[in-house]
Design an enzyme around this catalytic site. Structure first.
Site, PDB file in Angstrom:
ATOM      1  N   HIS A 154       1.040  -1.396   0.168  1.00 39.86           N
ATOM      2  CA  HIS A 154      -0.127  -0.110  -0.206  1.00 39.86           C
ATOM      3  C   HIS A 154       1.302   1.028  -0.051  1.00 39.86           C
ATOM      4  CE1 HIS A 154       1.148  -0.271   4.029  1.00 39.86           C
ATOM      5  NE2 HIS A 154       0.531   1.587   4.408  1.00 39.86           N
ATOM      6  N   HIS A 169       1.309   6.673  -0.697  1.00 43.80           N
ATOM      7  CA  HIS A 169       0.869   5.814   0.160  1.00 43.80           C
ATOM      8  C   HIS A 169      -0.274   6.251  -0.237  1.00 43.80           C
ATOM      9  CE1 HIS A 169      -1.851   5.002   3.929  1.00 43.80           C
ATOM     10  NE2 HIS A 169      -0.450   4.216   4.269  1.00 43.80           N
TER      11      HIS A 169
END
Length: 163
Positions: free
Chosen positions: A70, A85
């Site tokens: 992620h 992110h």
């Protein structure tokens, strides 16, 4: 031995960070998570993605790929550390919904694919799609301005900085 050293990547777009996703760019202070909006991890912009292809926002080297895919850390030739992110609370997905396309140590150019993200899955898991792109060593720059609005991955500049 000097002949075994990898050459330092050249930044063909100095002072610019490009959109990592096609979607809508906004200032990081508008991200509904204080870790990002209060710039605890660094300063930058964010994108609300409309397309699930995550692309490199800069020329550099992939320094880190989170175990859960992620988050990606990149290092540029001009010394910046960039964190991408993908979404909020996505670490809880334990990698589901993410198909990484690069590994640590890979050299990338702006626009190179980093990961395929199943945005529908993230939404189904109640993970907001806000995806911050941060300079995590902001003391390395003297100023930065962010552009908001519609963006195309790897093509639209979302932040301009001065060293």
């Amino acid at each position: 031995m000097f002949w075994n050293r990898k050459p330092t990547p050249v930044n063909e777009h100095p002072g610019k960070i490009f959109a990592p996703f096609t979607g809508t760019a906004l200032s990081v202070d508008k991200v509904p998570d204080p870790v990002f909006s209060e710039k605890i991890l660094g300063d930058g912009a964010a994108v609300l993605p409309e397309d699930g292809l995550l692309c490199s926002p800069v020329d550099g080297v992939v320094e880190t790929v989170a175990d859960t895919f992620h988050a990606y850390g990149l290092h540029t030739a001009d010394g910046l550390d960039i964190l991408i992110h993908v979404g909020l609370e996505t670490v809880s997905l334990e990698g589901k919904g993410f198909s990484p396309l690069v590994k640590q140590g890979a050299r990338v150019k702006k626009g190179d694919p980093l990961c395929r993200v199943d945005l529908a899955y993230l939404k189904s898991q109640n993970c907001p799609l806000y995806s911050p792109v941060l300079i995590t060593n902001p003391d390395s720059i003297s100023s930065m301005s962010v552009t908001e609005g519609p963006v195309i991955a790897g093509e639209t500049c979302i932040a301009v900085y001065q060293l």
